[in-house]
Design an enzyme around this catalytic site. Structure first.
Site, PDB file in Angstrom:
ATOM      1  N   CYS A 188      -2.079  -1.894   4.839  1.00  0.00           N
ATOM      2  CA  CYS A 188      -0.669  -1.983   3.980  1.00  0.00           C
ATOM      3  C   CYS A 188      -0.469  -3.092   3.352  1.00  0.00           C
ATOM      4  CB  CYS A 188       0.465  -1.891   5.242  1.00  0.00           C
ATOM      5  SG  CYS A 188       0.113  -1.690   6.722  1.00  0.00           S
TER       6      CYS A 188
ATOM      7  N   GLU B 141       0.689  -1.289  -0.145  1.00  0.00           N
ATOM      8  CA  GLU B 141      -0.068   0.085   0.061  1.00  0.00           C
ATOM      9  C   GLU B 141       0.966   1.298  -0.039  1.00  0.00           C
ATOM     10  OE1 GLU B 141      -3.586   1.452   2.418  1.00  0.00           O
ATOM     11  OE2 GLU B 141      -1.886   1.394   3.876  1.00  0.00           O
TER      12      GLU B 141
ATOM     13  N   HIS C 121       1.867   5.988  10.367  1.00  0.00           N
ATOM     14  CA  HIS C 121       1.101   6.460   8.992  1.00  0.00           C
ATOM     15  C   HIS C 121      -0.245   7.002   9.443  1.00  0.00           C
ATOM     16  CE1 HIS C 121       3.669   3.712   6.670  1.00  0.00           C
ATOM     17  NE2 HIS C 121       3.939   4.560   6.112  1.00  0.00           N
TER      18      HIS C 121
HETATM   19  C1  CIR Z   1       7.558   0.045   7.516  1.00  0.00           C
HETATM   20  O1  CIR Z   1       7.792   0.685   8.797  1.00  0.00           O
HETATM   21  O2  CIR Z   1       7.506   0.700   6.684  1.00  0.00           O
HETATM   22  C2  CIR Z   1       6.771  -1.177   7.646  1.00  0.00           C
HETATM   23  N1  CIR Z   1       7.499  -1.927   8.856  1.00  0.00           N
HETATM   24  C3  CIR Z   1       5.284  -1.290   8.159  1.00  0.00           C
HETATM   25  C4  CIR Z   1       4.596  -0.424   6.917  1.00  0.00           C
HETATM   26  C5  CIR Z   1       3.091  -0.148   7.303  1.00  0.00           C
HETATM   27  N2  CIR Z   1       2.682   0.268   6.376  1.00  0.00           N
HETATM   28  C6  CIR Z   1       1.372   1.001   6.549  1.00  0.00           C
HETATM   29  O3  CIR Z   1       0.985   1.259   7.781  1.00  0.00           O
HETATM   30  N3  CIR Z   1       0.723   1.638   5.647  1.00  0.00           N
END
Ligand code: CIR
Length: 254
Positions: A249, A66, A162
């Protein structure tokens, strides 16, 4: 209505995903795969055709697809991750997105923007300014939305990873709010469901056609959403939570 979704399989490198919650432990690959299978099945059950991309071991967080694009009715915006270890993931999505969109736009440096910071409410997009999305990235998205006769507005974030970590629009004017967004005046006009502090993770739900997908193990959130008349599918995504990933995500939906 969503017709399509794109997901990317987790790689074994998921154990190296960025996390602020090391106390939850390290994701277990075998369980992560099973949970990903269940997630895909749930999307299909909701009537969505799912494109499944291969794992990309170079990028531990690439299953959180995402974040690398924003899919609107009229165009797809290829994002620009703010996390250095995620830079380059966006290149890998372009081919898949081109199959569905004629209009591709791109966030350009010095702009950064991650899709988890963008919440769609009909033709309006709320864009969170986070550690990942900067003002320049948000401005570029707003300008592009206006070009396609849609709109965007900025929401300041102080704590959440986010925007959608603590916020979800379910449709029919219903919004889930948690943490710092509970008192945010920008969301006053909505019918708010306030998420309990001890279930804060479950604010990251997704409405997919006739259902709301909710993380398993959040009984209070489940009950609150059911009370408003939505049908629920609970999915266990414990292994993704270990690296700060949530339900939204794990897919691009359009
Ligand atoms: C990050 O820190 O980018 C990943 N470990 C988790 C991403 C989560 N994404 C989201 O909430 N859209």
């Amino acid at each position: 209505m969503f017709k399509n979704a794109i997901v990317r399989r987790p790689g074994r490198s998921l154990i190296n995903g960025i996390t602020s919650s090391p106390e939850f432990g390290t994701p277990e690959y075998r369980i992560a795969i099973k949970q990903h299978d269940d997630y895909i099945e749930a999307l299909k059950f909701c009537g969505v055709e799912v494109t499944v991309l291969k794992a990309d071991e170079r990028f531990p967080d690439s299953c959180f697809i995402e974040d690398v694009a924003v899919c609107t009715k009229k165009f797809a915006m290829i994002a620009k991750p703010g996390a250095p270890s995620r830079r380059g993931e966006e290149e890998e999505i372009i081919k898949a997105i081109k199959k569905f969109y004629n209009n591709l736009e791109y966030i350009k440096e010095p702009g950064t923007l991650e899709g988890g910071d963008v919440m769609m409410v009909k033709d309006h997009f709320y864009i969170g300014l986070s550690r990942r999305t900067n003002r320049e990235g948000a401005k570029q998205l707003i300008k592009t939305l206006e070009k396609y006769v849609m709109s965007g507005s900025i929401v300041e974030i102080s704590e959440a990873l986010h925007l959608k970590s603590n916020l979800a629009y379910l449709g029919e004017n219903v919004i889930l709010v948690a943490g710092e967004f509970i008192k945010n005046l920008k969301f006053e006009g909505y019918n708010k469901i306030v998420i309990d502090e001890n279930e804060i993770y479950s604010a990251n739900c997704i409405r997919v056609n006739d259902y709301v997908l909710v993380p398993a193990g959040c009984p209070k959130t489940k009950e609150k959403i059911e009370t408003t008349g939505f049908k629920i599918i609970a999915i266990d995504i414990s292994e993704y939570r270990k690296v700060n990933g949530g339900l939204s995500c794990l897919s691009l939906r359009f």
